[in-house]
Write an enzyme that holds these catalytic residues in place. Structure first.
Site, short mmCIF file in Angstrom:
data_model
loop_
_atom_site.label_atom_id
_atom_site.label_comp_id
_atom_site.label_asym_id
_atom_site.label_seq_id
_atom_site.Cartn_x
_atom_site.Cartn_y
_atom_site.Cartn_z
N LYS A 19 -13.41 45.09 23.54
CA LYS A 19 -12.93 44.17 22.50
C LYS A 19 -11.85 43.23 23.06
O LYS A 19 -11.75 42.08 22.63
CB LYS A 19 -12.39 44.97 21.31
CG LYS A 19 -13.44 45.83 20.59
CD LYS A 19 -14.56 45.00 19.95
CE LYS A 19 -15.48 45.87 19.09
NZ LYS A 19 -16.56 45.11 18.46
N ASN A 54 -21.21 40.71 14.49
CA ASN A 54 -20.67 41.95 13.92
C ASN A 54 -21.12 43.20 14.67
O ASN A 54 -20.39 44.18 14.75
CB ASN A 54 -21.10 42.02 12.45
CG ASN A 54 -20.84 43.38 11.86
OD1 ASN A 54 -19.73 43.67 11.41
ND2 ASN A 54 -21.84 44.26 11.86
N TYR A 111 -14.35 51.21 24.68
CA TYR A 111 -14.42 50.43 23.43
C TYR A 111 -13.28 49.42 23.36
O TYR A 111 -13.49 48.22 23.14
CB TYR A 111 -14.37 51.38 22.24
CG TYR A 111 -14.39 50.68 20.90
CD1 TYR A 111 -15.59 50.25 20.35
CD2 TYR A 111 -13.21 50.46 20.18
CE1 TYR A 111 -15.62 49.60 19.12
CE2 TYR A 111 -13.23 49.82 18.96
CZ TYR A 111 -14.43 49.39 18.42
OH TYR A 111 -14.45 48.75 17.21
N THR A 131 -16.86 53.83 7.94
CA THR A 131 -18.27 53.52 8.23
C THR A 131 -18.80 54.66 9.10
O THR A 131 -18.05 55.57 9.46
CB THR A 131 -18.42 52.20 9.03
OG1 THR A 131 -17.77 52.37 10.29
CG2 THR A 131 -17.87 50.99 8.31
N1 LIG Z 1 -15.16 50.65 11.25
C1 LIG Z 1 -13.99 50.28 11.76
O1 LIG Z 1 -12.93 50.87 11.45
C2 LIG Z 1 -13.90 49.14 12.74
C3 LIG Z 1 -12.64 48.78 13.21
C4 LIG Z 1 -12.52 47.71 14.09
C5 LIG Z 1 -13.64 47.00 14.48
N2 LIG Z 1 -14.88 47.38 14.03
C6 LIG Z 1 -16.04 46.59 14.48
O2 LIG Z 1 -16.77 46.13 13.36
C7 LIG Z 1 -18.15 46.00 13.69
C8 LIG Z 1 -18.99 46.77 12.66
O3 LIG Z 1 -18.61 48.13 12.73
P1 LIG Z 1 -19.05 49.24 11.67
O4 LIG Z 1 -17.87 50.11 11.48
O5 LIG Z 1 -19.70 48.61 10.52
O6 LIG Z 1 -20.10 50.06 12.57
P2 LIG Z 1 -21.43 50.85 12.18
O7 LIG Z 1 -21.37 51.36 10.80
O8 LIG Z 1 -21.63 51.80 13.31
O9 LIG Z 1 -22.54 49.69 12.23
C9 LIG Z 1 -22.83 49.08 13.44
C10 LIG Z 1 -23.93 48.08 13.22
O10 LIG Z 1 -24.19 47.44 14.48
C11 LIG Z 1 -25.58 47.56 14.73
N3 LIG Z 1 -25.88 47.51 16.17
C12 LIG Z 1 -25.41 48.27 17.16
N4 LIG Z 1 -25.99 47.90 18.33
C13 LIG Z 1 -26.84 46.90 18.02
C14 LIG Z 1 -27.72 46.10 18.78
N5 LIG Z 1 -27.89 46.28 20.08
N6 LIG Z 1 -28.42 45.14 18.16
C15 LIG Z 1 -28.29 44.94 16.83
N7 LIG Z 1 -27.49 45.67 16.05
C16 LIG Z 1 -26.77 46.64 16.66
C17 LIG Z 1 -26.01 48.87 14.10
O11 LIG Z 1 -27.43 48.90 13.95
P3 LIG Z 1 -28.26 50.31 13.93
O12 LIG Z 1 -28.23 50.79 12.51
O13 LIG Z 1 -29.62 49.89 14.39
O14 LIG Z 1 -27.58 51.24 14.86
C18 LIG Z 1 -25.25 48.74 12.79
O15 LIG Z 1 -25.94 47.90 11.90
C19 LIG Z 1 -18.30 46.54 15.12
O16 LIG Z 1 -18.30 45.46 16.03
C20 LIG Z 1 -17.05 47.38 15.30
O17 LIG Z 1 -16.68 47.51 16.65
C21 LIG Z 1 -15.04 48.42 13.17
#
Ligand SMILES: NC(=O)c1ccc[n+]([C@@H]2O[C@H](COP(=O)([O-])OP(=O)(O)OC[C@H]3O[C@@H](n4cnc5c(N)ncnc54)[C@H](OP(=O)(O)O)[C@@H]3O)[C@@H](O)[C@H]2O)c1
Length: 246
Positions: free
Chosen positions: A174, A88, A170, A205
């Site tokens: 992906k 994730n 980004y 988020t």
């Molecule tokens: N939100 C959306 O609309 C969306 C849409 C499509 C895909 N996604 C994908 O869904 C996934 C989760 O996204 P989100 O929206 O929940 O993002 P988020 O709120 O920014 O959370 C990202 C998470 O990844 C962790 N992370 C980043 N780099 C890391 C590393 N090197 N090692 C361990 N943990 C790490 C962060 O930890 P820290 O707290 O330590 O920074 C945080 O827990 C991502 O892969 C994102 O690309 C999200």
């Protein structure tokens, strides 16, 4: 060996990862919340424990291979296997580091490299580290958090909703991750392991302040791919049960 299913979710201290851990925990699965910060990871696991879920923090920095090894060793010792890996954790640097959208011709190699390191290369490293343990499960599931923004079909279709929404580093990280998911699914097609890529939706988020759906909805695709039945699919790109074009 534990009777309960064991799931590891990377980047589980906040956002979609945290909610994925919560929803898997609500299904009676033991959830290991991977986080790079011990403080944030422990706090997140504590929150889920207080909700009555079987949750544990595990130190896992996607960008630090030593933590992949220590996490795998600890899971092997405690459980002897891993049933579910949700890759994730992810980063989105394009806007923050550039102060706004930058087109493909101007996005720096530095941004490409940093983004690919976490979202692609080091996510592969995590996956490779855990595959031997997932092979010990009788129903292994691997989920890659991709994004609709990784779809080349949608990006090249002028009628698609994302046609004018291009964040090169980004998006392409992906796309690459999708490629890995397809290749790994092929390699494992004759095993019980299912490998799929998830689009969570446009989720509110920290990464996406302009998201359209809450995390409760955004975690559903990851949760369903993590819990696919034995006759479920593999090698697909999915959003809420529907297949997306690569
Ligand atoms: N939100 C959306 O609309 C969306 C849409 C499509 C895909 N996604 C994908 O869904 C996934 C989760 O996204 P989100 O929206 O929940 O993002 P988020 O709120 O920014 O959370 C990202 C998470 O990844 C962790 N992370 C980043 N780099 C890391 C590393 N090197 N090692 C361990 N943990 C790490 C962060 O930890 P820290 O707290 O330590 O920074 C945080 O827990 C991502 O892969 C994102 O690309 C999200």
């Amino acid at each position: 060996m534990s009777e309960k299913k064991i799931a590891l979710i990377t980047g589980a201290n906040r956002g979609i990862g945290f909610e994925t851990a919560r929803q898997l925990g609500q299904q009676g699965i033991k959830v290991l919340l991977g986080a790079r910060s011990a403080e944030k990871g422990k706090e997140a696991a504590e929150t889920l424990k207080n909700e009555g879920l079987d949750a544990e923090f595990i130190h896992l920095d996607v960008d630090d291979p030593a933590t992949h090894e220590s996490a795998a060793r600890s899971i092997e010792e405690k459980f002897g296997r891993l049933d579910i890996l949700v890759n994730n954790a992810g980063i989105y640097l394009d806007e923050a580091e550039n102060g706004g959208f930058v087109p493909a011709s101007k996005t720096s190699l530095e941004i490409f490299r940093k983004t690919f390191d976490t979202n692609f290369f080091n996510t592969i490293a995590v996956t490779q580290q855990f595959i031997p343990l997932i092979k010990k499960s009788d129903a292994g599931r691997i989920v890659f958090l991709s994004s609709g923004l990784g779809s080349l079909n949608l990006h090249s279709d002028p009628n698609s909703a994302i046609y004018n929404y291009k964040v090169p580093a980004y998006d392409i990280s992906k796309t690459a991750l999708n490629g890995y998911a397809v290749h790994l699914a092929y390699e494992l097609k004759d095993t019980p392991i299912k490998v799929n890529a998830a689009h969570p939706g446009s989720v509110v988020t920290d990464m996406n302040a302009n998201g359209e759906i809450p995390v409760e909805e955004g975690a559903k695709t990851s949760v369903s791919l993590a819990t696919l039945p034995a006759d479920g699919y593999t090698g697909k790109f999915i959003y809420l049960g529907n297949e997306l074009p690569w």
